[in-house]
Structures are given as C-alpha cells and as structure tokens.
Design a protein around this motif. Sequence first.
Motif, short mmCIF file in Angstrom:
data_model
loop_
_atom_site.label_atom_id
_atom_site.label_comp_id
_atom_site.label_asym_id
_atom_site.label_seq_id
_atom_site.Cartn_x
_atom_site.Cartn_y
_atom_site.Cartn_z
N LEU A 42 -7.09 57.06 -50.99
CA LEU A 42 -8.37 56.94 -50.29
C LEU A 42 -8.34 55.85 -49.22
N THR A 44 -5.76 55.34 -47.30
CA THR A 44 -5.10 55.94 -46.13
C THR A 44 -6.02 56.88 -45.36
N THR A 45 -7.15 57.29 -45.94
CA THR A 45 -8.09 58.11 -45.18
C THR A 45 -8.81 57.27 -44.12
N GLY A 49 -6.46 56.86 -41.18
CA GLY A 49 -6.90 58.26 -41.27
C GLY A 49 -8.11 58.68 -40.47
N SER A 51 -11.16 58.91 -41.28
CA SER A 51 -12.39 58.14 -41.48
C SER A 51 -12.26 56.73 -40.91
N TYR A 52 -11.46 56.58 -39.86
CA TYR A 52 -11.21 55.25 -39.30
C TYR A 52 -12.49 54.54 -38.86
N LYS A 67 -13.97 58.51 -48.75
CA LYS A 67 -13.79 59.96 -48.66
C LYS A 67 -15.01 60.60 -48.01
N THR A 68 -14.74 61.50 -47.08
CA THR A 68 -15.80 62.30 -46.48
C THR A 68 -15.97 63.57 -47.29
N TYR A 79 -20.28 60.44 -46.91
CA TYR A 79 -19.19 59.48 -46.87
C TYR A 79 -19.43 58.50 -48.01
#
Length: 179
Positions: A42, A44-45, A49, A51-52, A67-68, A79
């Motif tokens: 999560l 790395t998202t 990722g 969701s930056y 997480k989205t 989110y």
Amino acid sequence: VYIEPIAYTKVVNSKGETILEKIPETHVVVRPEVASLMKDILRTTVNPGLSYRAKLPAEMGIEVAGKTGTTQANGDFWYVGFSPYYVGGISGDSGANARLWSAIMTPIHQGLAPAKIERNPNLLSVQVCSQSGKIPTELCALDQRGSQVITEYFVPGTQPTETCDVHVKVEVCTESNML
C-alpha cells in the motif's frame, strides 16, 4: 490485531467512582510479517504510485500509504490512507480524494516527527526476476530491456526456490532475425 468495537471505555459518577468499564477484546488476525508486506504494498501505491497526490509535503518526512477504490458503476470514489500516526478515509464523487486526503492530513500531521512505514525485521530480502518471480540467473540481468533483477520481501518459508525459466539463451539468425 482485531480490536472489538465498543461504544464506551469507562463511565464514572460525580464522585469519580467507576460505574461501568469495558476493555475491548483483542486477538491477532494476521501474522505481523504478512501485515508488514501489505503495508509495504500500500505504500508503493503512493510512493511513487497512482495515488501520489496523497503524499504529505516532502519536508514533513512522513511516509503514507493507501488505497483507492470505487463502488459499482463508479457511484462513489474512495481513498483510505494511513501514516505511522493516523488512518483516514474519504468518500466522494470524484477521483480527487487522494488530494483531499492529503489536504486534510497535512495540518493534522504538523509538528510530528518524521516517520517511515517500518518493514518487519523478520521479512527476508530476496533478489528475484521481475518477469518470473523466481531466483534470477545471469540471463535475467542481460535482458534487452535492462536488468530484470529486483529485490522483494518474503515471509520466511515463502521465498522462491526455483530459478528463472523465462530468460533463456537462444541463437538468432542475423539474416532473418528468426530463432
């Protein structure tokens, strides 16, 4: 760790005497190593990722993960994110929830010490081939796209034991470019 949801922890009367007290029941539902891997996924998202936009300002030095998600037919966009300090979730009707999450969490985190999402020390760091997920051979590093050797983390006992069978050495005809 699962913590039983409760409506109160303690009720006292005007004399300060405890009338009711509720200590929630808890129990382990996921091994710490597995939870650590999930947190890392999560993380790395957000870093680097999709969701930056949920990142907190870099100068704060506080790492976040999240997480989205969407409901059926894109009715709601979600989110849910967390830092080493707080967890929060946003539901709305647009894909801008990660940015809104950051806008809300930034002032909440003001003045807190820099913090990273720690990796469980029992996890094993293992080099694998990114294409096969197996132990790399020298051919994995010679891939025409660049080395495919990456480092992944594993719960002990789940690391790969077979070597890569995706990267193979072949002869190519220089005239036809055929094998």
